[in-house]
Design a protein around this motif. Structure first.
Motif, mmCIF file in Angstrom:
data_model
loop_
_atom_site.group_PDB
_atom_site.id
_atom_site.type_symbol
_atom_site.label_atom_id
_atom_site.label_comp_id
_atom_site.label_asym_id
_atom_site.label_seq_id
_atom_site.Cartn_x
_atom_site.Cartn_y
_atom_site.Cartn_z
ATOM 1 N N ARG A 23 -8.063 7.296 4.376
ATOM 2 C CA ARG A 23 -7.147 6.359 5.045
ATOM 3 C C ARG A 23 -6.710 5.253 4.085
ATOM 4 N N TRP A 24 -7.654 4.748 3.275
ATOM 5 C CA TRP A 24 -7.311 3.730 2.277
ATOM 6 C C TRP A 24 -6.310 4.300 1.280
ATOM 7 N N ALA A 25 -6.554 5.529 0.833
ATOM 8 C CA ALA A 25 -5.672 6.169 -0.150
ATOM 9 C C ALA A 25 -4.277 6.380 0.423
ATOM 10 N N ALA A 26 -4.189 6.695 1.715
ATOM 11 C CA ALA A 26 -2.878 6.887 2.338
ATOM 12 C C ALA A 26 -2.085 5.587 2.338
ATOM 13 N N ARG A 27 -2.765 4.485 2.661
ATOM 14 C CA ARG A 27 -2.073 3.186 2.630
ATOM 15 C C ARG A 27 -1.658 2.829 1.205
ATOM 16 N N GLU A 28 -2.522 3.143 0.245
ATOM 17 C CA GLU A 28 -2.210 2.839 -1.150
ATOM 18 C C GLU A 28 -1.050 3.695 -1.655
ATOM 19 N N CYS A 79 -3.055 10.439 8.318
ATOM 20 C CA CYS A 79 -2.284 9.800 7.250
ATOM 21 C C CYS A 79 -0.823 9.642 7.642
ATOM 22 N N ARG A 80 -0.292 10.585 8.384
ATOM 23 C CA ARG A 80 1.109 10.498 8.790
ATOM 24 C C ARG A 80 1.314 9.406 9.840
ATOM 25 N N LYS A 81 0.250 9.032 10.549
ATOM 26 C CA LYS A 81 0.348 7.899 11.460
ATOM 27 C C LYS A 81 0.472 6.603 10.661
ATOM 28 N N ILE A 82 -0.122 6.593 9.468
ATOM 29 C CA ILE A 82 -0.008 5.429 8.592
ATOM 30 C C ILE A 82 1.387 5.352 7.995
ATOM 31 N N ASP A 83 1.929 6.506 7.565
ATOM 32 C CA ASP A 83 3.276 6.567 6.998
ATOM 33 C C ASP A 83 3.851 7.951 7.297
ATOM 34 N N PRO A 84 4.754 8.060 8.285
ATOM 35 C CA PRO A 84 5.318 9.365 8.658
ATOM 36 C C PRO A 84 6.052 10.069 7.520
ATOM 37 N N ASP A 85 6.524 9.290 6.547
ATOM 38 C CA ASP A 85 7.294 9.875 5.455
ATOM 39 C C ASP A 85 6.458 10.177 4.217
#
Length: 294
Positions: A23-28, A79-85
């Protein structure tokens, strides 16, 4: 993949710590505008306990692969909930986890792994798997333990000692602070200074303020060029006589990220992290980035 689009790699081993790391990596990756690669390294069953080939090994591996793939697909949905794109890929190579991750690190921008809780078990050499990767990987590695500071003023903390790898850590820290809109704290200890104490052997009676002034000078000179590149990043300098790891751990409570250099140089010294990076990697209450030596 073009060099400008090197991915952020997140290692997943089934633990809750590694889920938080993903989750941290997805935000990064979203913040950096980079792709995200989710990796689980499959170990052949029984390879460490039996020297023979298991007759149904292929069937076992297929079942393991299917189970892991379902886990990775669930993580991809998170991860797609964090950033769909967010551009996301999945990989399940077979081999030794640390060795595979070290090899993959040559083609990524950042490696993100889950860290053990403070006081948890390590291997018989006293190091964690994340530390094995950190001491050998060509890319920066971030070990995620606990949660990054959620407050807007939660700083990025960087250890500074005037070395070349410290300069890389400063650059990484400034870029992160600037991108996330966080303040920066530079930490330098005269308990491990760049100057030789024997050079001032005739000045042992000097006031402690002289040591503090020299430490401030080292810190300021190390960071001044980057401050000019990131004028909007608020910066605080911290110097003191305590050991560097002690100071960094003290400043890292509630921080967004703690950044240090590995200090590994050459084939022999790369076998171990420096004492400071070893301590913070295994004890800091926030995510820790370790920058490799060239």
């Amino acid at each position: 993949m073009a060099e400008g689009r090197l991915p952020v790699l997140a290692g997943f081993d089934g633990s809750e710590a590694s889920r938080e790391a993903v989750r941290w990596a997805a935000r990064e990756a979203s913040s950096r505008k980079r792709p995200l690669t989710l990796v689980h390294v499959l170990a052949r069953p029984f390879q460490h306990s039996l020297p023979m080939r298991i007759p149904d090994e292929q069937d076992v591996m297929e079942k393991l692969s299917s189970a892991v793939l379902r886990e990775l697909e669930a993580l991809e949905d998170e991860c797609r909930k964090i950033d769909p794109d967010l551009e996301i890929s999945k990989d399940m190579p077979i081999g030794d986890a640390a060795e595979v991750l070290v090899e993959l690190a040559g083609d990524v921008e950042l490696v993100v792994l889950g860290g053990p809780l403070v006081g948890s078990r390590t291997d018989r050499l006293g190091v964690t798997a994340a530390e094995v990767v950190a001491r050998r990987a060509a890319a920066p590695i971030v070990v995620v333990r606990g949660e990054a500071g959620a407050k807007a003023d939660a700083p990025v903390v960087v250890g500074v000692d005037g070395s070349t790898v410290s300069e890389r850590a400063i650059a990484f820290a400034y870029e992160t602070a600037g991108r996330l809109g966080r303040p920066l704290v530079g930490v330098h200890s005269w308990g491990e200074t760049a100057f030789n104490p024997f050079d001032i052997v005739d000045e042992w009676d000097a006031d402690r303020s002289e040591f503090r002034d020299r430490a401030r000078e080292v810190l300021s000179e190390s960071m001044v060029g980057w401050a000019e590149q990131y004028p909007d990043v608020p910066v605080r300098h911290v110097v003191g006589p305590e050991q560097p790891a002690q100071m960094l751990l003290g400043e890292s409570d509630g921080a967004t990220l703690l950044v240090v250099g590995s200090h590994g140089r050459g084939a022999v010294r790369r076998a171990f992290l420096g004492s400071v990076s070893h301590a913070v990697l295994n004890q800091a209450p926030c995510p820790v980035a370790v920058l490799p030596a060239e």
